[in-house]
Design an enzyme around this catalytic site. Structure first.
Site, PDB file in Angstrom:
ATOM      1  N   ASP A 190       0.974  -1.027   0.330  1.00  0.00           N
ATOM      2  CA  ASP A 190       0.145  -0.308   0.522  1.00  0.00           C
ATOM      3  C   ASP A 190       0.844   1.060   0.237  1.00  0.00           C
ATOM      4  O   ASP A 190       0.992   1.518   1.269  1.00  0.00           O
ATOM      5  CB  ASP A 190      -0.739   0.177   1.093  1.00  0.00           C
ATOM      6  CG  ASP A 190      -2.129   0.624   1.095  1.00  0.00           C
ATOM      7  OD1 ASP A 190      -1.646   1.948   0.357  1.00  0.00           O
ATOM      8  OD2 ASP A 190      -2.917   1.352   1.924  1.00  0.00           O
ATOM      9  N   HIS A 195       0.117   7.842   3.385  1.00  0.00           N
ATOM     10  CA  HIS A 195       0.824   7.168   5.319  1.00  0.00           C
ATOM     11  C   HIS A 195       2.515   7.647   4.775  1.00  0.00           C
ATOM     12  O   HIS A 195       2.822   7.133   6.377  1.00  0.00           O
ATOM     13  CB  HIS A 195       0.744   5.789   5.030  1.00  0.00           C
ATOM     14  CG  HIS A 195      -0.707   5.466   4.747  1.00  0.00           C
ATOM     15  ND1 HIS A 195      -1.834   5.309   5.749  1.00  0.00           N
ATOM     16  CD2 HIS A 195      -1.485   5.042   4.055  1.00  0.00           C
ATOM     17  CE1 HIS A 195      -3.362   5.332   5.074  1.00  0.00           C
ATOM     18  NE2 HIS A 195      -3.002   4.636   4.416  1.00  0.00           N
ATOM     19  N   ILE A 210      -0.782   9.639   8.609  1.00  0.00           N
ATOM     20  CA  ILE A 210      -1.489   8.624   9.066  1.00  0.00           C
ATOM     21  C   ILE A 210      -1.051   6.956   9.326  1.00  0.00           C
ATOM     22  O   ILE A 210      -0.321   6.542   8.109  1.00  0.00           O
ATOM     23  CB  ILE A 210      -3.258   8.536   9.414  1.00  0.00           C
ATOM     24  CG1 ILE A 210      -3.680   8.304   8.114  1.00  0.00           C
ATOM     25  CG2 ILE A 210      -3.615   9.706   9.734  1.00  0.00           C
ATOM     26  CD1 ILE A 210      -4.682   8.079   7.836  1.00  0.00           C
ATOM     27  N   GLY A 213      -4.959   1.708   7.389  1.00  0.00           N
ATOM     28  CA  GLY A 213      -5.976   1.438   8.231  1.00  0.00           C
ATOM     29  C   GLY A 213      -6.229  -0.167   9.020  1.00  0.00           C
ATOM     30  O   GLY A 213      -5.881  -0.776   9.238  1.00  0.00           O
TER      31      GLY A 213
END
Length: 286
Positions: A190, A195, A210, A213
């Site tokens: 990913d 991120h 961040i 998830g």
């Protein structure tokens, strides 16, 4: 452009080819923080094959979430900057091997219109199959496209979330993350700049990048794996979580666990900010 509901619902892609080796399996385990203590023999079973005494590597069950990274039913025109993971639900049909050649069949289960200013939820299904054509795992993924509501699709019909028991948790597990956790995890597939790129994160409304998830999803799997599953990945039959708020790399996530028979209910909190980051989680054990 607004989402074209009928066209999106018709998307389907069968027989996408993927493969992995022990390298990818170990990288994923490191990516979700396993092996932080290099003397922990139970976690080393997921990140090191041994030398003088070879060991059989174990595969973290939620490796299935990245095993066919990029598998897709087809392109959906949404505002990528505003897209975040909503939920992941994986059912495990067979043990994940340390190395494999697989295929992935992808389709769209639903697209839900939450309103012009509330976004859209896209529900996808991917079935991973081994070389015999037998199902290894079924992945149900929801994405929250925060900038793409108001396209005129249905607003209801989403699956009901798992209900968390009202009693106090039976167990709480604290799992820490490293400041560079997202930079490691992104190597599992990913590469979303949300991120890793501070400028991109700010344009998406965050002060800094961040944590993925799906990395938090892996942490929730670890919470059950190291407790009620006793580090046995074959004990997992299903693992489900909803992402309610992002984790920032470097934070510690406290996972509250409730055990009712073979069902473990899960919620995750970042106590330092007073924020719940995982809701309605459920693991079904064998």
């Amino acid at each position: 452009m607004p989402i074209k509901y009928d066209e999106v619902m018709a998307l389907k892609n069968v027989g996408q080819a993927y493969s992995w080796t022990d390298r990818e399996v170990m990288l994923y385990a490191v990516g979700i923080g396993m092996g932080a203590d290099p003397m922990d023999q139970k976690e080393l079973s997921f990140v090191n094959e041994g030398y003088f005494t070879p060991r059989e590597l174990k595969v973290v069950p939620t490796y299935a979430s990245v095993a066919a990274w990029g598998a897709s039913a087809g392109h959906i025109d949404v505002n990528r900057v505003m897209v975040v993971d909503g939920e992941r639900d994986i059912t495990f049909h067979k043990p994940l091997p340390v190395k494999a050649n697989i295929t992935a069949d992808s389709s769209i289960l639903g697209v839900f219109d939450k309103g012009k200013d509330k976004g859209a939820v896209i529900l996808r299904k991917t079935v991973l199959k081994d070389e015999k054509g037998e199902a290894l795992a079924t992945l149900i993924a929801s994405q929250f496209a925060r900038g793409d509501g108001g396209f005129g699709g249905p607003s209801g019909g989403q699956p009901e979330p798992h209900k968390i028991p009202e009693r106090a948790p039976d167990l709480t597990v604290d799992i820490s993350t490293r400041p560079d956790q997202a930079l490691v995890y992104r190597l599992c597939g990913d590469r979303n700049p949300l991120h890793s790129d501070p400028e991109f994160a700010k344009r998406a409304g965050f002060d800094r990048p961040i944590l993925h998830g799906m990395c938090t999803y892996g942490l929730s799997c670890r919470a059950v794996l190291q407790t009620y599953a006793d580090y046995d990945p074959l004990a997992f039959k299903q693992h489900v979580t909803r992402f309610s708020s992002p984790v920032f790399p470097g934070e510690t996530v406290s996972f509250d666990l409730w055990k009712d028979g073979n069902v473990i209910s899960i919620e995750g909190r970042v106590k330092s900010r007073g924020v719940t980051v995982i809701r309605n989680g459920k693991t079904v054990l064998a």
